[in-house]
Design a protein around this motif. Structure first.
Motif, PDB file in Angstrom:
ATOM      1  N   UNK A 135     -17.170 -53.701  76.104  1.00  0.00           N
ATOM      2  CA  UNK A 135     -16.966 -53.408  77.520  1.00  0.00           C
ATOM      3  C   UNK A 135     -18.300 -53.352  78.265  1.00  0.00           C
ATOM      4  N   UNK A 136     -18.397 -54.144  79.349  1.00  0.00           N
ATOM      5  CA  UNK A 136     -19.650 -54.204  80.121  1.00  0.00           C
ATOM      6  C   UNK A 136     -19.514 -53.589  81.517  1.00  0.00           C
ATOM      7  N   UNK A 137     -18.328 -53.678  82.101  1.00  0.00           N
ATOM      8  CA  UNK A 137     -18.123 -53.159  83.456  1.00  0.00           C
ATOM      9  C   UNK A 137     -16.878 -52.287  83.500  1.00  0.00           C
ATOM     10  N   UNK A 138     -17.051 -51.063  84.007  1.00  0.00           N
ATOM     11  CA  UNK A 138     -15.926 -50.145  84.175  1.00  0.00           C
ATOM     12  C   UNK A 138     -15.971 -49.607  85.591  1.00  0.00           C
ATOM     13  N   UNK A 139     -14.884 -49.819  86.314  1.00  0.00           N
ATOM     14  CA  UNK A 139     -14.815 -49.430  87.720  1.00  0.00           C
ATOM     15  C   UNK A 139     -13.520 -48.655  87.946  1.00  0.00           C
ATOM     16  N   UNK A 140     -13.636 -47.331  88.102  1.00  0.00           N
ATOM     17  CA  UNK A 140     -12.462 -46.495  88.361  1.00  0.00           C
ATOM     18  C   UNK A 140     -12.689 -45.784  89.688  1.00  0.00           C
ATOM     19  N   UNK A 141     -12.039 -46.278  90.734  1.00  0.00           N
ATOM     20  CA  UNK A 141     -12.292 -45.774  92.081  1.00  0.00           C
ATOM     21  C   UNK A 141     -11.020 -45.250  92.729  1.00  0.00           C
ATOM     22  N   UNK A 142     -11.205 -44.292  93.621  1.00  0.00           N
ATOM     23  CA  UNK A 142     -10.101 -43.731  94.415  1.00  0.00           C
ATOM     24  C   UNK A 142      -8.925 -43.345  93.535  1.00  0.00           C
ATOM     25  N   UNK A 143      -9.207 -42.620  92.471  1.00  0.00           N
ATOM     26  CA  UNK A 143      -8.161 -42.296  91.499  1.00  0.00           C
ATOM     27  C   UNK A 143      -8.016 -40.807  91.244  1.00  0.00           C
ATOM     28  N   UNK A 144      -8.639 -39.965  92.075  1.00  0.00           N
ATOM     29  CA  UNK A 144      -8.465 -38.513  92.057  1.00  0.00           C
ATOM     30  C   UNK A 144      -8.991 -37.829  90.800  1.00  0.00           C
ATOM     31  N   UNK A 145      -9.887 -38.487  90.079  1.00  0.00           N
ATOM     32  CA  UNK A 145     -10.467 -37.875  88.883  1.00  0.00           C
ATOM     33  C   UNK A 145     -11.341 -36.681  89.262  1.00  0.00           C
ATOM     34  N   UNK A 146     -11.207 -35.581  88.510  1.00  0.00           N
ATOM     35  CA  UNK A 146     -11.984 -34.375  88.785  1.00  0.00           C
ATOM     36  C   UNK A 146     -13.171 -34.225  87.833  1.00  0.00           C
ATOM     37  N   UNK A 147     -13.036 -34.782  86.649  1.00  0.00           N
ATOM     38  CA  UNK A 147     -14.135 -34.788  85.682  1.00  0.00           C
ATOM     39  C   UNK A 147     -13.832 -35.855  84.639  1.00  0.00           C
ATOM     40  N   UNK A 148     -14.656 -35.951  83.602  1.00  0.00           N
ATOM     41  CA  UNK A 148     -14.456 -36.922  82.527  1.00  0.00           C
ATOM     42  C   UNK A 148     -14.638 -36.231  81.183  1.00  0.00           C
ATOM     43  N   UNK A 149     -13.921 -36.662  80.143  1.00  0.00           N
ATOM     44  CA  UNK A 149     -14.127 -36.099  78.807  1.00  0.00           C
ATOM     45  C   UNK A 149     -15.523 -36.440  78.296  1.00  0.00           C
ATOM     46  N   UNK A 150     -16.144 -35.540  77.588  1.00  0.00           N
ATOM     47  CA  UNK A 150     -17.538 -35.727  77.178  1.00  0.00           C
ATOM     48  C   UNK A 150     -17.745 -36.954  76.298  1.00  0.00           C
ATOM     49  N   UNK A 151     -16.782 -37.276  75.440  1.00  0.00           N
ATOM     50  CA  UNK A 151     -16.974 -38.393  74.514  1.00  0.00           C
ATOM     51  C   UNK A 151     -16.326 -39.685  74.938  1.00  0.00           C
ATOM     52  N   UNK A 152     -15.960 -39.812  76.198  1.00  0.00           N
ATOM     53  CA  UNK A 152     -15.190 -40.987  76.616  1.00  0.00           C
ATOM     54  C   UNK A 152     -15.968 -42.291  76.483  1.00  0.00           C
ATOM     55  N   UNK A 153     -17.316 -42.237  76.565  1.00  0.00           N
ATOM     56  CA  UNK A 153     -18.117 -43.463  76.469  1.00  0.00           C
ATOM     57  C   UNK A 153     -18.860 -43.576  75.135  1.00  0.00           C
ATOM     58  N   UNK A 154     -18.470 -42.804  74.148  1.00  0.00           N
ATOM     59  CA  UNK A 154     -19.205 -42.751  72.875  1.00  0.00           C
ATOM     60  C   UNK A 154     -19.323 -44.115  72.204  1.00  0.00           C
TER      61      UNK A 154
END
Length: 310
Positions: A135-154
């Motif tokens: 995975x090279x590009x990740x775009x998550x916009x206007x989706x009401x996210x409040x935070x992210x899990x710590x290991x999501x990009x491990x």
């Protein structure tokens, strides 16, 4: 017909219709991007079933990109096994979903780009991208996210562009970007971040562009950008900054574009520009300075005079 036969036929009818209504069907449209064709799947809350039209000269093996639009639906790999169906799938764009299953992209071993927009998620599963090593590009916009899990990009050590604009993010885990040593662009615009954690950026030595516009940041901590040795552009306009300290940038020498418009800046440490090679500095609508694209640092004299070390 016996009562058991009657109910058996009703059950069979129900199963057949359920299977038909939840089938993964696409309206095949020939749209070229870099010589690839892609499917556009428009799925609404009323029905999963979309008429499917195959063109004879194309097969599922030709598909490298799909776009899926949903309204008020969750999404799981079991319901939409697009990675099983399209073996060469490289790009997925999804909008309108309310939840995602952690296995959604598990079989998408060739994915290089994912876009999720206009969703209602608030959170993401920690292992959502665990199998997407390319995975090279990740775009998550206007989706009401409040935070992210710590290991999501491990597992995503090859990520180059990461965009989370227009969410509700207030804070992030300390080591959220630790594995992203190849990251070139990070954008967290239009969120609700109040404080920056220097550890977030500690391992992003290849980062070139950092966009933090339209948050609620009131201070740049000491050494917050110290390890961003390749940083060229910093946009932190439309925040609540009052003072710019030179120690926020540490030994950084690569910054050429800085944008501080629409803050509350009333003081700047003159040493900030001793090491930085800033070519364009925009400081419109601040207290001690209201100017755009400053190249003559004498215009900042009032800001320098107001400065008090922390």
């Amino acid at each position: 017909m016996t009562k058991f036969q009657y109910f058996g036929l009703i059950f069979l009818y129900f199963v057949i219709n359920l299977e038909a209504s939840s089938a993964f069907k696409c309206d095949f449209q020939v749209t070229e991007e870099f010589f690839y064709d892609y499917y556009t799947c428009i799925i609404t809350a009323e029905s999963y079933e979309i008429k499917e039209v195959h063109l004879p000269e194309n097969s599922d093996d030709d598909v490298s990109m799909i776009s899926i639009t949903l309204q008020s639906l969750g999404m799981t790999e079991a319901e939409f096994p697009f990675c099983q169906r399209f073996p060469d799938l490289k790009k997925v764009y999804i909008s309108g979903i309310t939840s995602v299953d952690e296995n959604l992209f598990q079989q998408c071993s060739n994915l290089i780009e994912v876009g999720i927009t206009s969703a209602y998620l608030e959170e993401l599963p920690e292992k959502l991208f665990a199998n997407n090593l390319g995975l090279k590009t990740l775009n998550i916009t206007k989706s009401m996210l409040k935070t992210l899990p710590e290991g999501i990009f491990a597992s995503n050590i090859n990520l180059f562009t990461l965009i989370f604009d227009g969410n509700e993010i207030v804070d992030l885990p300390t080591n959220i970007f630790k594995s992203l040593t190849s990251l070139d662009k990070l954008s967290l615009r239009n969120n609700k971040i109040k404080q920056l954690n220097p550890v977030w950026f500690k391992d992003l030595e290849k980062l070139d562009d950092l966009f933090l516009s339209n948050n609620k940041i009131s201070e740049l901590p000491k050494n917050v950008f110290n390890n961003l040795r390749n940083l060229d552009t910093l946009r932190i306009d439309n925040n609540q900054l009052v003072t710019i300290h030179s120690d926020s940038f540490g030994s950084n020498r690569t910054l050429t574009i800085m944008e501080f418009d629409n803050n509350k800046i009333n003081a700047i440490d003159e040493k900030t520009f001793d090491k930085l090679q800033v070519v364009l500095l925009s400081t419109m609508k601040n207290i001690c300075i209201d100017d755009i694209l400053i190249q003559d640092k004498t215009k900042l004299s009032r800001c320098f005079e107001n400065y008090q070390p922390r």
